[in-house]
Scaffold this motif. Structure first.
Motif, PDB file in Angstrom:
ATOM      1  N   ARG A  96       5.119   6.139  10.741  1.00 24.43           N
ATOM      2  CA  ARG A  96       3.746   5.752  10.390  1.00 24.43           C
ATOM      3  C   ARG A  96       3.577   5.524   8.898  1.00 24.43           C
ATOM      4  NH1 ARG A  96       1.334  10.743  13.767  1.00 24.43           N
ATOM      5  NH2 ARG A  96       3.116  11.644  12.704  1.00 24.43           N
ATOM      6  N   LEU A  97       4.520   6.048   8.102  1.00 15.93           N
ATOM      7  CA  LEU A  97       4.426   5.937   6.648  1.00 15.93           C
ATOM      8  C   LEU A  97       5.372   4.890   6.069  1.00 15.93           C
ATOM      9  CD1 LEU A  97       4.253   9.752   5.853  1.00 15.93           C
ATOM     10  CD2 LEU A  97       2.368   8.144   6.129  1.00 15.93           C
ATOM     11  N   GLN A  98       6.212   4.327   6.903  1.00 16.82           N
ATOM     12  CA  GLN A  98       7.190   3.353   6.436  1.00 16.82           C
ATOM     13  C   GLN A  98       6.498   2.067   6.002  1.00 16.82           C
ATOM     14  OE1 GLN A  98      10.398   4.336   6.009  1.00 16.82           O
ATOM     15  NE2 GLN A  98       9.539   6.279   6.721  1.00 16.82           N
ATOM     16  N   GLY A  99       6.799   1.616   4.797  1.00 19.41           N
ATOM     17  CA  GLY A  99       6.256   0.369   4.291  1.00 19.41           C
ATOM     18  C   GLY A  99       4.799   0.440   3.878  1.00 19.41           C
ATOM     19  N   VAL A 100       4.244   1.631   3.820  1.00 18.96           N
ATOM     20  CA  VAL A 100       2.836   1.796   3.451  1.00 18.96           C
ATOM     21  C   VAL A 100       2.779   2.329   2.022  1.00 18.96           C
ATOM     22  CG1 VAL A 100       0.688   3.005   3.959  1.00 18.96           C
ATOM     23  CG2 VAL A 100       2.161   2.254   5.820  1.00 18.96           C
ATOM     24  N   THR A 101       1.927   1.714   1.219  1.00 15.71           N
ATOM     25  CA  THR A 101       1.725   2.165  -0.149  1.00 15.71           C
ATOM     26  C   THR A 101       0.407   2.919  -0.221  1.00 15.71           C
ATOM     27  OG1 THR A 101       2.857   0.185  -0.945  1.00 15.71           O
ATOM     28  CG2 THR A 101       1.567   1.425  -2.546  1.00 15.71           C
ATOM     29  N   PHE A 102       0.459   4.107  -0.797  1.00  9.64           N
ATOM     30  CA  PHE A 102      -0.743   4.908  -0.964  1.00  9.64           C
ATOM     31  C   PHE A 102      -0.633   5.676  -2.270  1.00  9.64           C
ATOM     32  CE2 PHE A 102       2.198   7.085   1.824  1.00  9.64           C
ATOM     33  CZ  PHE A 102       2.372   8.299   1.192  1.00  9.64           C
TER      34      PHE A 102
END
Length: 123
Positions: A25-31
């Motif tokens: 769910r966190l892969q490729g997500v920028t936060f």
């Protein structure tokens, strides 16, 4: 308290950046970790994140961060010297979004005021 919160914010951001969380769910997500608020008794730290990736499923990202909270806390033990690390609770930071909405509303009001013509009395 502010110093503790800022120290935790930096350390959590570092763990999330370097930690290599494997949750899909966190892969490729920028936060971004925008802030941390710690309870007075240091048992709970509310970690505020802003999800920067367009089109990301915010609920899934938050679920992934919440699932990784224990692992992040474990990594913090090596980075932060505290007697007791607070439990981490990840939350969506809505302050940036709310600020943009206020700016948009103010711009609309300015546009409406600029479109008005004063009557004879100057009012």
């Amino acid at each position: 308290m502010e110093r503790v919160e800022e120290t935790l914010r930096r350390a959590i951001a570092d763990v999330l950046l370097v930690g290599g969380l494997r949750d899909p769910r966190l892969q490729g997500v920028t936060f971004s970790v925008t802030g941390v608020k710690v309870d007075a008794d240091l048992t709970l730290a509310r970690v505020f994140v802003d999800i920067l990736s367009q089109g990301a499923d915010e609920a899934a990202v938050l679920a992934g961060l919440r699932a990784a909270a224990a692992a992040v806390r474990h990594e913090l033990r090596e980075k932060v010297q505290m007697r007791r690390l607070p439990t981490l609770r990840f939350e969506r930071d809505t302050s940036i979004h709310q600020g943009l909405q206020v700016e948009r509303i103010l711009a609309e009001i300015r546009d409406q005021d600029a479109g008005r013509t004063p009557d004879k009395d100057g009012a």
